[in-house]
Enzyme design. Structure first.
Site, mmCIF file in Angstrom:
data_model
loop_
_atom_site.group_PDB
_atom_site.id
_atom_site.type_symbol
_atom_site.label_atom_id
_atom_site.label_comp_id
_atom_site.label_asym_id
_atom_site.label_seq_id
_atom_site.Cartn_x
_atom_site.Cartn_y
_atom_site.Cartn_z
ATOM 1 N N ASP A 13 0.863 -1.166 0.000
ATOM 2 C CA ASP A 13 0.000 0.000 0.000
ATOM 3 C C ASP A 13 0.909 1.229 0.000
ATOM 4 O OD1 ASP A 13 0.922 0.329 2.621
ATOM 5 O OD2 ASP A 13 -1.062 0.207 3.540
ATOM 6 N N CYS A 70 2.930 -3.216 4.106
ATOM 7 C CA CYS A 70 2.045 -2.108 4.468
ATOM 8 C C CYS A 70 2.665 -1.453 5.700
ATOM 9 C CB CYS A 70 0.600 -2.554 4.689
ATOM 10 S SG CYS A 70 0.266 -3.535 6.163
ATOM 11 N N THR A 72 2.159 -1.768 9.031
ATOM 12 C CA THR A 72 2.548 -2.717 10.079
ATOM 13 C C THR A 72 2.728 -4.135 9.557
ATOM 14 O OG1 THR A 72 0.263 -3.267 10.619
ATOM 15 C CG2 THR A 72 1.284 -1.428 11.852
ATOM 16 N N HIS A 103 8.988 -24.367 8.936
ATOM 17 C CA HIS A 103 7.926 -25.064 9.666
ATOM 18 C C HIS A 103 6.546 -24.931 9.043
ATOM 19 C CE1 HIS A 103 10.260 -25.054 13.746
ATOM 20 N NE2 HIS A 103 10.965 -25.560 12.740
ATOM 21 N N HIS A 138 6.053 -31.403 10.263
ATOM 22 C CA HIS A 138 5.349 -30.163 9.923
ATOM 23 C C HIS A 138 4.331 -30.363 8.797
ATOM 24 C CE1 HIS A 138 8.143 -28.139 12.538
ATOM 25 N NE2 HIS A 138 9.147 -28.687 11.867
#
Length: 152
Positions: A13, A70, A72, A103, A138
């Site tokens: 963004d 973005c 955060t 993982h 996994h």
């Protein structure tokens, strides 16, 4: 980073444009084909649009991996994870990036431009691209995330 012609789709963004450009530059210098899915300016835009574009590029095979940025990393990772087959990890450092691949077989990495500096983001990207999925114990967990999962 190990290129091996591994294509990477990137999207951001308005808050992530500068960091995305830094990541693209590093990827291209390492020989990775890149797809810039936007945005290109600092005018306010909606991050789900760019998460959708990157997710689509990964899902249809144009890109092996995706990178989203973005402010955060939270919103754009949530938007990407709405797509079946996308396992987007919000990473803050190279350890989390490595473990998300090892993982969780993450195929998209999200990072926050306002909370993660460029050098840390570059280290995380290098770790993300260089780490193979460990499989083994996994695999069962990843299969539960994506019914049509197949290792790559």
């Amino acid at each position: 980073m190990t290129p091996q012609d591994v294509p990477v789709a990137l999207g951001s963004d308005h808050a992530g444009v500068a960091l995305k450009a830094t990541l693209i530059e590093a990827l291209q210098a390492a020989g990775h084909p890149t797809f810039d899915m936007g945005t290109t300016g600092t005018e306010s835009v909606d991050y789900p649009d760019f998460a959708d574009a990157v997710a689509q590029a990964v899902m249809d095979g144009r890109a092996r991996f995706g990178v989203l940025v973005c402010g955060t990393g939270i919103g754009i990772s949530m938007a990407a994870n709405r797509h079946a087959g996308i396992r987007c990890a919000l990473v803050h450092d190279m350890t989390v990036a490595r473990l998300s691949r090892e993982h969780n077989d993450a195929n998209v990495m999200a990072v926050g431009a306002r909370v993660t500096g460029p050098e840390v983001a570059l280290d995380a990207l290098r770790a993300f691209l260089a780490t193979p999925f460990a499989g083994g114990r996994h695999e069962r967990r990843v299969r539960k995330l994506t019914p049509d999962w197949s290792p790559r």
